[in-house]
Design a protein around this motif. Structure first.
Motif, PDB file in Angstrom:
ATOM      1  N   CYS A 265      -8.396   4.863  -2.474  1.00 35.67           N
ATOM      2  CA  CYS A 265      -9.511   4.002  -2.046  1.00 35.67           C
ATOM      3  C   CYS A 265     -10.447   4.771  -1.119  1.00 35.67           C
ATOM      4  O   CYS A 265     -11.658   4.591  -1.166  1.00 35.67           O
ATOM      5  CB  CYS A 265      -8.993   2.730  -1.378  1.00 35.67           C
TER       6      CYS A 265
ATOM      7  N   TYR B  16      -8.242   0.917   2.985  1.00 35.98           N
ATOM      8  CA  TYR B  16      -6.877   0.460   3.278  1.00 35.98           C
ATOM      9  C   TYR B  16      -6.742   0.081   4.750  1.00 35.98           C
ATOM     10  O   TYR B  16      -6.098  -0.887   5.107  1.00 35.98           O
ATOM     11  CB  TYR B  16      -5.864   1.551   2.906  1.00 35.98           C
TER      12      TYR B  16
ATOM     13  N   CYS C  33       0.864  -1.181   0.000  1.00 40.83           N
ATOM     14  CA  CYS C  33       0.000   0.000   0.000  1.00 40.83           C
ATOM     15  C   CYS C  33       0.896   1.225   0.000  1.00 40.83           C
ATOM     16  O   CYS C  33       1.770   1.362   0.849  1.00 40.83           O
ATOM     17  CB  CYS C  33      -0.881  -0.013   1.243  1.00 40.83           C
ATOM     18  N   ILE C  34       0.719   2.087  -0.983  1.00 36.48           N
ATOM     19  CA  ILE C  34       1.552   3.295  -1.025  1.00 36.48           C
ATOM     20  C   ILE C  34       0.849   4.465  -0.344  1.00 36.48           C
ATOM     21  O   ILE C  34       1.295   5.590  -0.409  1.00 36.48           O
ATOM     22  CB  ILE C  34       1.940   3.686  -2.470  1.00 36.48           C
ATOM     23  N   ARG C  35      -0.256   4.181   0.280  1.00 35.46           N
ATOM     24  CA  ARG C  35      -1.035   5.196   1.014  1.00 35.46           C
ATOM     25  C   ARG C  35      -1.389   6.402   0.139  1.00 35.46           C
ATOM     26  O   ARG C  35      -1.206   7.547   0.517  1.00 35.46           O
ATOM     27  CB  ARG C  35      -0.280   5.617   2.269  1.00 35.46           C
ATOM     28  N   CYS C  36      -1.870   6.083  -1.039  1.00 35.52           N
ATOM     29  CA  CYS C  36      -2.230   7.152  -1.968  1.00 35.52           C
ATOM     30  C   CYS C  36      -3.606   7.704  -1.637  1.00 35.52           C
ATOM     31  O   CYS C  36      -4.011   8.719  -2.182  1.00 35.52           O
ATOM     32  CB  CYS C  36      -2.231   6.616  -3.395  1.00 35.52           C
ATOM     33  N   CYS C  37      -4.354   7.020  -0.797  1.00 34.14           N
ATOM     34  CA  CYS C  37      -5.692   7.397  -0.317  1.00 34.14           C
ATOM     35  C   CYS C  37      -6.741   7.430  -1.428  1.00 34.14           C
ATOM     36  O   CYS C  37      -7.821   7.963  -1.241  1.00 34.14           O
ATOM     37  CB  CYS C  37      -5.679   8.691   0.475  1.00 34.14           C
TER      38      CYS C  37
ATOM     39  N   MET D 195      -4.503  10.733   4.937  1.00 29.82           N
ATOM     40  CA  MET D 195      -5.344   9.947   4.044  1.00 29.82           C
ATOM     41  C   MET D 195      -6.701  10.585   3.772  1.00 29.82           C
ATOM     42  O   MET D 195      -7.452  10.099   2.942  1.00 29.82           O
ATOM     43  CB  MET D 195      -5.596   8.563   4.648  1.00 29.82           C
TER      44      MET D 195
ATOM     45  N   CYS E  86      -7.510   0.755  -6.559  1.00 34.35           N
ATOM     46  CA  CYS E  86      -6.181   0.703  -5.924  1.00 34.35           C
ATOM     47  C   CYS E  86      -5.050   0.512  -6.928  1.00 34.35           C
ATOM     48  O   CYS E  86      -5.000  -0.487  -7.637  1.00 34.35           O
ATOM     49  CB  CYS E  86      -6.130  -0.425  -4.911  1.00 34.35           C
ATOM     50  N   PRO E  87      -4.105   1.462  -6.996  1.00 39.13           N
ATOM     51  CA  PRO E  87      -2.997   1.335  -7.946  1.00 39.13           C
ATOM     52  C   PRO E  87      -2.035   0.217  -7.568  1.00 39.13           C
ATOM     53  O   PRO E  87      -1.237  -0.201  -8.391  1.00 39.13           O
ATOM     54  CB  PRO E  87      -2.312   2.698  -7.886  1.00 39.13           C
TER      55      PRO E  87
HETATM   56  S1  SF4 Z   1      -5.786   2.694  -3.001  1.00 33.58           S
HETATM   57 FE1  SF4 Z   1      -5.812   2.434  -0.793  1.00 33.58          FE
HETATM   58  S2  SF4 Z   1      -4.941   0.410  -0.445  1.00 33.58           S
HETATM   59 FE2  SF4 Z   1      -4.442   0.963  -2.527  1.00 33.58          FE
HETATM   60  S3  SF4 Z   1      -2.393   1.860  -2.353  1.00 33.58           S
HETATM   61 FE3  SF4 Z   1      -3.856   3.548  -2.261  1.00 33.58          FE
HETATM   62  S4  SF4 Z   1      -4.216   3.817  -0.059  1.00 33.58           S
HETATM   63 FE4  SF4 Z   1      -3.252   1.816  -0.309  1.00 33.58          FE
END
Ligand code: SF4
Ligand code: SF4
Lengths: 443, 331
Positions: A374, A385, A368-372, B272, A417-418
């Protein structure tokens, strides 16, 4: 500005390959398999024996409680056996196998196509009729339809919301139904309004079905109480809570039913089935199924009798393409992958989707790259996540506090989710565990 | 007989990937890189090349030889760390110092936490601050931009606008900068002393707009930071224009634009939720101004981001997204 729901949402490629392909009757196979549990609730009790002759429309299994549904013979012929058969869900279910002989209907059923607009039954009679006809939510939820028509004491229904959204990519069965059976659907709406004792209905349709919107608007010209509400295309707008938010801007609280905000939601296909039951005395023995796929030769919409094997539908419609590696019952976002093509079409089967080998397999998951992303797309305002992380670690208390039970399993998170993380797979496990804990606490 | 693939829904995927996001950020850095190369010539190319190679090789070596896991250097994240580190360095830095910074950035800033996504601090900033503390003299001697004058090796060094302001603020005559329209213009276009990537605010903004358009980042963090800096410095400016420089100067000077658009928005180290992002952005804005105006360093963006990186886990615990409807009150 078109209406839609406000939180989260995604817009996957629509791929409505079978749009505007006219309805055709699927030829009968030699054998049909009718499971006695095609709905949420208790399995129906079998009424027929091996060797017995049945006619189309004959009751063969009886509702076993308030939340259950009658099952009717969809073909005429002989009961060949009663057996455990693997259905689309992958589980073995008790089923009645009938070998088809001719096509003989009970003569109580009105088979003509004539539109019958006069509603003679009283509200209570309508509800009884819907229960008797074995109608369940045809959008896929398969919840017995009559239960939703009975407003619990202390609550008040204000508006009927008809779900003509069909937000799943690929599927077009509801679209085609609205185009070809629009009049019947509108009479169905009036029947349900009468049963509920209310006057206001809203039909929500996504804007990618402009012809259906126009068509229904024309039919309802003289019915100011039935409003057609075009919606901006966004998944998962067909979710009950999302649709209510989009059409009447009310939010159903967590853990509550739509009636809490005065809404009753029914799918258009269910409404059509109610029309047929009430006006034509025809029980639920068939439904419209889309069969489609990128390399499928003939994406199309079919009127199928319940119990016909999915393999028969695929064969009749164009044959299984060589490169098919996954077959899905339902749409690509919420449908189930089939283990066995001989599984029967049931009341909840809205489509059959053939997926090419290119797209059939998931990619390997990464960190998980914590791209947020999701979090951004979740229509319930959850943090997928985090829910996945907590499930992995079995932190059930935290999971409950983070509202895992509110997840509607729409799959928007996994779709986005990437890192290809199987978020929903884990969240389902988390939901199951937390659900068990919550139930044991109640006892 | 069962030749079909079975898996739970959903059965389709958006096609987004870690690589796509990383390469989009790299793509968004191209305008700034080109402007930098225009002003600093081969230095830009050399510093960037050393930093990138240092980062990628360090990640490869650690993953393959120490952790014995498949390497992820192809996902573009190490590459990005390298470029961002280079953008935070002066163009005349010795090659071995750059290399040290790159190794530290990846080894300590990223891999020691468990790799991409698990790191608490922005790796490029970890590398930069490490160098700033270890080699303060080299890290603060800024070469003058030498536009169209690439062969002139000996262009000398000069102070950054922020250093000039810091000096002038002590003497109480900051207002000389406020009137100099030329200086503001130079800062926007990039003709000022500074690290490689701080030079052109305009080029950075173009990159940022691209990232927002492509939904790689959202507007929340950049707008929160810039908004806070503008409000805070406006208050100071109106209080005493002879001691405090105007907000416009703050926004376009130093590493603020680079930090705001490319460093503070780093996925792993920022909050987040939207609410969280706003708090984080406001925090960075406030700390940056505090350090710039009252601290001993002329520039504070890097420290501000690192401090708020440390607060991010806490923000994530308390700042929940807006849920769909509130639960029913249980009777
Ligand atoms: S979409 Fe959610 S689970 Fe997937 S990498 Fe981003 S934060 Fe993590
Ligand atoms: S599946 Fe559940 S957690 Fe994932 S986006 Fe849908 S509602 Fe949110």
């Amino acid at each position: 500005m078109l209406k839609t729901f406000s939180l989260g949402g995604i817009h996957p490629p629509e791929n409505k390959l079978s749009a505007r392909k006219g309805l055709k009757d699927l030829p009968l196979p030699k054998m049909v398999t009718i499971p006695v549990s095609q709905h949420i609730g208790a399995p129906a009790k079998i009424l027929v024996k091996r060797g017995e002759e049945v006619k189309v429309g004959q009751l063969i299994a009886e509702s076993a409680g308030f939340i259950s549904a009658n099952i009717y013979a969809s073909v005429s012929g002989k009961v060949k056996k009663i057996d455990q058969v693997v259905d689309a869900s992958g589980y073995r279910k008790e089923s009645i196998v009938i070998s088809v002989e001719g096509d003989e209907w009970l003569d109580t059923i009105d088979r003509s196509d004539i539109l019958n607009k006069t509603i003679e039954l009283s509200p209570q009679e309508i509800i009884d009729k819907v229960a008797e006809a074995g109608i369940v939510g045809l959008g896929g939820a398969t919840f017995p339809a009559h239960v939703k028509l009975m407003v619990p004491p202390g609550k008040k229904a204000e508006v009927l919301i008809v779900n003509g959204v069909e937000c799943e990519p690929y599927l077009t069965s509801d679209h085609q139904l609205m185009l070809e059976r629009g009049e019947q659907v509108i009479v169905g709406v009036q029947i349900v309004l009468k049963a509920l004792g209310i006057d206001k209905a809203i039909i929500g349709i996504e804007n990618n079905k402009e012809d259906a919107i126009k068509h229904l608007r024309m039919i309802t010209k003289n019915h100011p109480n039935i409003k057609i509400c075009p919606l901006k295309v966004q998944y998962p707008q067909g979710g009950e809570k999302q649709l209510i938010k989009a059409t009447i801007d009310k939010e159903v609280p967590s853990g509550a039913l739509p009636i809490e905000v005065g809404a009753v939601v029914q799918n258009v296909a269910t409404i059509f089935a109610i029309y047929e039951a009430v006006q034509k005395n025809k029980p639920l023995i068939s439904r419209i199924v889309t069969v489609t796929g990128k390399s499928f030769s003939n994406p199309s919409n079919w009127r199928c009798r319940i119990g016909i094997p999915i393999s028969h539908l695929i064969e009749q419609a164009g044959g299984l393409p060589e490169d098919t590696e996954k077959v899905i019952s339902g749409g690509p976002m919420m449908g189930k992958a089939l283990t066995n093509l001989d599984a029967p079409i049931t009341k909840g089967t809205s489509g059959v989707l053939l997926i090419r080998s290119l797209e059939a397999r998931r990619k390997e998951m990464q960190n998980c790259i914590r791209c947020c992303k999701c979090v951004r797309v979740c229509p319930m305002g959850l943090e997928p996540y985090l829910l996945m992380q907590l499930t992995e670690r079995n932190y059930h208390d935290r999971l409950e506090k983070e509202d895992v039970m509110d997840c509607i399993e729409c799959g928007s998170c996994s779709y986005t989710c990437p890192s290809y993380r199987p978020l929903l797979d884990y969240i389902r496990i988390g939901k199951k565990d937390v659900g068990q804990i919550m139930r044991s606490r109640k006892k | 007989m069962n030749q079909f693939v079975i898996s739970p829904s959903p059965h389709i995927h958006s096609g987004d990937s870690v690589q796509k996001n990383m390469y989009r950020v790299l793509f968004a850095l191209i305008p700034a890189f080109l402007v930098s190369a225009l002003f600093f010539g081969w230095d830009t190319w050399i510093v960037t090349a050393i930093a990138v190679l240092g980062c990628v090789i360090t990640e490869y070596v650690i993953q393959v030889y120490l952790m014995k896991v498949p390497t992820t250097i192809m996902d573009g994240s190490a590459l990005l760390t390298g470029v961002l580190l280079a953008f935070n360095l002066p163009g005349n830095l010795a090659w071995w110092i750059i290399l040290l910074g790159a190794i530290f950035a990846i080894a300590v800033g990223k891999m020691s936490f468990g790799g991409l996504g698990s790191n608490v601090f922005n790796p490029a900033l970890v590398g930069r601050v490490f160098l700033l503390i270890s080699f303060p003299a080299q890290m603060t001697s800024w070469p003058r931009p030498k536009m169209f004058n690439w062969t002139d090796v000996d262009a000398g060094t000069g102070a950054t606008p922020l250093e000039l302001v810091k000096q002038a603020s002590k003497e109480g005559n900051v207002d000389q900068f406020t009137d100099s329209v030329g200086m503001i213009f130079n800062m926007i276009s990039g003709d000022v002393g500074g690290s490689l990537g701080e030079v052109s605010a305009l080029a950075l903004i173009v990159g940022g707009a691209y990232l927002i358009w492509k939904k790689v980042i959202t507007w929340h963090i950049p707008v929160a930071i810039l908004g806070t800096v503008i409000v805070f410095t406006s208050i100071l400016y109106f209080y005493d224009p002879t001691r405090y420089v105007d907000p416009f100067f703050h926004v376009f000077s130093g590493g603020l634009m680079l930090g705001t658009i490319f460093m503070a928005t780093d996925y792993a180290t920022s909050p987040m939720t939207y609410k969280g992002m706003i708090i984080y952005g406001v925090g960075i804005g406030v700390i940056t101004v505090l350090i710039r105006v009252f601290g001993s360093y002329p520039e504070g963006v890097s420290f501000a981001i690192l401090i708020m990186n440390a607060v991010t886990p806490l923000i994530n615990v308390y700042m929940k997204p807006q849920r769909f409807a509130q639960p029913l009150k249980t009777v």
